[in-house]
Scaffold this motif. Structure first.
Motif, PDB file in Angstrom:
ATOM      1  N   ILE A  75      -7.680   2.028   1.277  1.00  0.00           N
ATOM      2  CA  ILE A  75      -7.349   0.863   0.457  1.00  0.00           C
ATOM      3  C   ILE A  75      -8.531   0.458  -0.417  1.00  0.00           C
ATOM      4  O   ILE A  75      -8.381   0.192  -1.614  1.00  0.00           O
ATOM      5  CB  ILE A  75      -6.897  -0.302   1.362  1.00  0.00           C
ATOM      6  N   VAL A  76      -9.711   0.424   0.161  1.00  0.00           N
ATOM      7  CA  VAL A  76     -10.905   0.059  -0.606  1.00  0.00           C
ATOM      8  C   VAL A  76     -11.190   1.102  -1.677  1.00  0.00           C
ATOM      9  O   VAL A  76     -11.467   0.774  -2.839  1.00  0.00           O
ATOM     10  CB  VAL A  76     -12.115  -0.126   0.321  1.00  0.00           C
ATOM     11  N   GLU A  77     -11.110   2.365  -1.317  1.00  0.00           N
ATOM     12  CA  GLU A  77     -11.436   3.438  -2.265  1.00  0.00           C
ATOM     13  C   GLU A  77     -10.445   3.515  -3.412  1.00  0.00           C
ATOM     14  O   GLU A  77     -10.800   3.937  -4.524  1.00  0.00           O
ATOM     15  CB  GLU A  77     -11.501   4.776  -1.530  1.00  0.00           C
ATOM     16  N   LEU A  78      -9.205   3.119  -3.186  1.00  0.00           N
ATOM     17  CA  LEU A  78      -8.214   3.127  -4.264  1.00  0.00           C
ATOM     18  C   LEU A  78      -8.479   2.043  -5.301  1.00  0.00           C
ATOM     19  O   LEU A  78      -7.948   2.105  -6.414  1.00  0.00           O
ATOM     20  CB  LEU A  78      -6.803   2.950  -3.695  1.00  0.00           C
ATOM     21  N   GLY A  79      -9.279   1.045  -4.945  1.00  0.00           N
ATOM     22  CA  GLY A  79      -9.606  -0.003  -5.903  1.00  0.00           C
ATOM     23  C   GLY A  79      -8.970  -1.344  -5.642  1.00  0.00           C
ATOM     24  O   GLY A  79      -9.130  -2.267  -6.456  1.00  0.00           O
ATOM     25  N   PHE A  80      -8.231  -1.493  -4.542  1.00  0.00           N
ATOM     26  CA  PHE A  80      -7.692  -2.804  -4.200  1.00  0.00           C
ATOM     27  C   PHE A  80      -8.839  -3.810  -4.063  1.00  0.00           C
ATOM     28  O   PHE A  80      -9.941  -3.465  -3.628  1.00  0.00           O
ATOM     29  CB  PHE A  80      -6.920  -2.741  -2.884  1.00  0.00           C
ATOM     30  N   PHE A  83       0.880  -1.173   0.000  1.00  0.00           N
ATOM     31  CA  PHE A  83       0.000   0.000   0.000  1.00  0.00           C
ATOM     32  C   PHE A  83       0.919   1.225   0.000  1.00  0.00           C
ATOM     33  O   PHE A  83       1.146   1.877   1.015  1.00  0.00           O
ATOM     34  CB  PHE A  83      -0.903  -0.080   1.237  1.00  0.00           C
ATOM     35  N   ILE A  84       1.455   1.545  -1.180  1.00  0.00           N
ATOM     36  CA  ILE A  84       2.555   2.496  -1.305  1.00  0.00           C
ATOM     37  C   ILE A  84       2.213   3.892  -0.790  1.00  0.00           C
ATOM     38  O   ILE A  84       3.053   4.542  -0.154  1.00  0.00           O
ATOM     39  CB  ILE A  84       3.060   2.535  -2.761  1.00  0.00           C
ATOM     40  N   PRO A  85       1.001   4.437  -1.009  1.00  0.00           N
ATOM     41  CA  PRO A  85       0.733   5.787  -0.492  1.00  0.00           C
ATOM     42  C   PRO A  85       0.759   5.905   1.026  1.00  0.00           C
ATOM     43  O   PRO A  85       0.733   7.016   1.554  1.00  0.00           O
ATOM     44  CB  PRO A  85      -0.673   6.090  -1.039  1.00  0.00           C
ATOM     45  N   TYR A  94       1.989   8.761  -4.590  1.00  0.00           N
ATOM     46  CA  TYR A  94       2.152   7.695  -5.577  1.00  0.00           C
ATOM     47  C   TYR A  94       0.799   7.387  -6.237  1.00  0.00           C
ATOM     48  O   TYR A  94      -0.219   7.254  -5.553  1.00  0.00           O
ATOM     49  CB  TYR A  94       2.700   6.438  -4.915  1.00  0.00           C
ATOM     50  N   PRO A  95       0.746   7.252  -7.584  1.00  0.00           N
ATOM     51  CA  PRO A  95      -0.536   7.061  -8.294  1.00  0.00           C
ATOM     52  C   PRO A  95      -1.052   5.630  -8.189  1.00  0.00           C
ATOM     53  O   PRO A  95      -1.177   4.909  -9.177  1.00  0.00           O
ATOM     54  CB  PRO A  95      -0.182   7.435  -9.728  1.00  0.00           C
ATOM     55  N   MET A  96      -1.405   5.225  -6.979  1.00  0.00           N
ATOM     56  CA  MET A  96      -1.801   3.835  -6.726  1.00  0.00           C
ATOM     57  C   MET A  96      -3.049   3.446  -7.504  1.00  0.00           C
ATOM     58  O   MET A  96      -3.128   2.359  -8.076  1.00  0.00           O
ATOM     59  CB  MET A  96      -2.052   3.652  -5.228  1.00  0.00           C
ATOM     60  N   ALA A  97      -4.038   4.330  -7.523  1.00  0.00           N
ATOM     61  CA  ALA A  97      -5.288   3.997  -8.212  1.00  0.00           C
ATOM     62  C   ALA A  97      -5.049   3.768  -9.696  1.00  0.00           C
ATOM     63  O   ALA A  97      -5.647   2.869 -10.305  1.00  0.00           O
ATOM     64  CB  ALA A  97      -6.321   5.104  -8.003  1.00  0.00           C
ATOM     65  N   THR A 140      -5.742   0.281 -11.737  1.00  0.00           N
ATOM     66  CA  THR A 140      -6.583   0.251 -12.933  1.00  0.00           C
ATOM     67  C   THR A 140      -5.868  -0.432 -14.090  1.00  0.00           C
ATOM     68  O   THR A 140      -6.465  -1.220 -14.828  1.00  0.00           O
ATOM     69  CB  THR A 140      -6.992   1.680 -13.325  1.00  0.00           C
ATOM     70  N   GLN A 141      -4.590  -0.150 -14.256  1.00  0.00           N
ATOM     71  CA  GLN A 141      -3.835  -0.813 -15.322  1.00  0.00           C
ATOM     72  C   GLN A 141      -3.840  -2.328 -15.140  1.00  0.00           C
ATOM     73  O   GLN A 141      -4.010  -3.080 -16.115  1.00  0.00           O
ATOM     74  CB  GLN A 141      -2.387  -0.324 -15.322  1.00  0.00           C
TER      75      GLN A 141
END
Length: 550
Positions: A449-454, A358-360, A368-371, A375-376
């Protein structure tokens, strides 16, 4: 952080480790990130991907939006390096978004008035040699907006006159020019599909230059089919790599400025991709690897200069994430800041699941552009579950929650140093409210973590209940460390699944907790390290799960 040899449901994991950094970019609320910043008053327009998806060709107009002279530039997406491909020479040299960079010939097709009239040209992006394809002497006729057929043998383009525009095609050697649409309506911006079976174009059947719709036809100009038929201006269409979808720009639904949409190539309900109402988004191109859509964008409604942006391509129903029970090959990669090259390698891999830090949450990596990375990975050709590594039984002094002056005994729930000598890691009394608040409070780590899309969490140091210092601390507190750990994992699962019911919880080690039904009910899998051996040459002590037991 630990470099581990792990098992999930007795299936071995393979991993790669790398030290890396990723370039930071301006990011919008809809997830789009900016790729170019043209010098004023220039305008960067019409991005089109290279066959390997690592570069973009685009047109830079030197004096503003569609205000030349203009010429072609090449952008390396990973590094951000920009290179001029040909000089403007007081002329307009313009590419079309979509199929303008051919995979088989490695050539770029564009239009140019560098030799009197607007003609079709082909460019070698390596040598910068430009070859003229079409020849005509009537300066009232202009050949615009060319794109290649997949085999590179044909070029489809728009012929424009004061009376209107029509679609034509010509062989790449300049021979066999033929008309595809008859000019009854204004037909523009043809793009050849990746399969070679159809050509998409936009048509203004009303004649008011405001109500454009999308159509497709066969390469011989027959079987014209309407794709969009709404009271909106649908323009700049190009294809998804599989030829099943179209991406385009539209003010569909009465938008104040055009946004990007995708729609099935046979027609259907448009799906909005960009959602910033303050910006115009247009001229989109889908990357051949299926991961990205590049486009031009500017703030406001007027024809202001644009920059090149990109946004993650939507994941289609045929590209759904795997279920956890279908994971056969997975990657565990922590203690690194993923750079674009490493991300691209993972995207192209056959992993079904990826466990990432969870880099951020790292104090020096909060932006860090975690989201974007998640997505990628979700949109990869082989879509991947993305699981967040978190240490639930130890505090780490490089996380954002760590405060100056903290150490063993301050606060009191920081119990001791890591028993294996991992610097900066401290076993904690995980039943303390202060520790739990870091994870469970509104805006805490788990919500983020949930909101970032994990898709789930990977819980390290669940076995904290067996650490000598933690056991002694629990005895002094009058609590059972095993029960407290089971309750702690339950609370993590309950909190995350209240936000996302299908959220995955994977526990590392502590396999003996499987004896407790209440524990098994809330976890989805156990990842066990040291399955056959302890990592040392002498296998002393022996592994936790020797081969005969598997």
């Amino acid at each position: 952080m630990k470099r581990l040899y792990l098992w999930l449901a007795c299936l071995m994991m393979t991993g790669i480790m790398a030290q890396a950094g990723i370039a930071q970019q301006s990011t919008r609320s809809d997830g789009a990130s900016q790729l170019t910043t043209p010098p004023a008053p220039s305008s960067d327009q019409n991005p089109a991907f290279s066959p390997d998806s690592t570069q973009l060709v685009f047109t830079r107009f030197e004096n503003g939006y569609n205000d030349g002279p203009s010429t072609l530039y090449k952008l390396d997406v990973a590094s951000g390096a920009i290179q001029q491909l040909i000089p403007a020479r007081d002329s307009d040299n313009v590419n079309l978004p979509g199929s303008s960079w051919n995979a088989l010939t490695q050539r770029i097709v564009f239009s140019s008035d560098r030799e009197y009239a607007e003609e079709i040209w082909i460019l070698d992006p390596v040598t910068a040699f430009a070859q003229r394809v079409t020849y005509h002497i009537d300066d009232q006729i202009h050949f615009f907006e060319p794109s290649f057929s997949p085999d590179g043998q044909w070029i489809v383009f728009e012929m424009w006159t004061e009376a209107g525009s029509s679609i034509w095609k010509v062989r790449a050697d300049g021979s066999q020019m033929m008309q595809l649409t008859d000019g009854t309506f204004n037909d523009r911006q043809p793009n050849w599909s990746p399969t070679g079976e159809r050509i998409v174009f936009q048509r203004d059947a009303s004649g008011n230059d405001e109500d454009w719709d999308l159509y497709t036809m066969t390469p011989d100009g027959t079987d014209i089919q309407q794709v969009t038929a709404t009271p909106s201006s649908d323009t700049d269409a190009s294809w998804s790599p599989d030829g099943q979808w179209l991406v385009y720009s539209s003010d569909y639904g009465g938008l104040p400025t055009p946004s990007l949409f995708v729609i099935p190539a046979q027609g259907g309900t448009p799906l909005q991709i960009t959602t910033d109402p303050t910006r115009y988004d247009g001229a989109p191109s889908w990357s051949p690897d299926g991961q990205w859509i590049a486009f031009e964008s500017h703030l406001g409604e007027d024809d202001a200069p644009t920059e090149i942006w990109r946004i993650a391509a939507p994941r289609q129903q045929t590209n759904a994430l795997p279920a956890l029970e279908d994971v056969t090959n997975w990657l565990y990669l922590i203690d690194v800041n993923l750079d674009a090259e490493t991300i691209a390698q993972i995207v192209a891999s056959d992993y079904d699941m990826v466990v990432l830090d969870f880099i951020p949450s790292e104090a020096n990596n909060t932006d860090y552009p975690m989201a974007e990375v998640i997505t990628q990975l979700h949109n990869a050709p082989r879509p991947k579950l993305v699981i967040a590594y978190i240490d639930t039984g130890q505090a780490e002094d490089y996380r954002t929650y760590w405060q100056d002056g903290w150490g063993i005994g301050n606060p009191e729930w920081i119990v001791s140093a890591d028993p294996d000598g991992w610097e900066g890691n401290y076993p904690v009394a995980y039943w303390y409210d202060e520790w739990r608040a870091i994870w469970l409070d509104d805006g805490g780590y788990l919500q983020t973590i949930v909101e970032l899309g994990f898709d789930g969490v990977y819980l390290d140091w669940v076995e904290a209940y067996s650490d000598t210092a933690v056991v002694e601390f629990a005895e002094s507190d009058g609590v059972n460390p095993v029960e407290e750990m089971i309750w702690w994992v339950q609370d993590i699962a309950d909190y995350t699944r209240a936000l996302r019911p299908d959220f995955i919880v994977i526990a590392q080690n502590a396999a003996e907790l499987a004896e407790y039904d209440e524990y098994i009910e809330v976890i989805d899998a156990i990842a066990q390290e040291q399955v056959w051996f302890d990592g040392g040459a002498d296998n002393d002590p022996p592994g936790d799960c020797p081969l005969p037991r598997t």
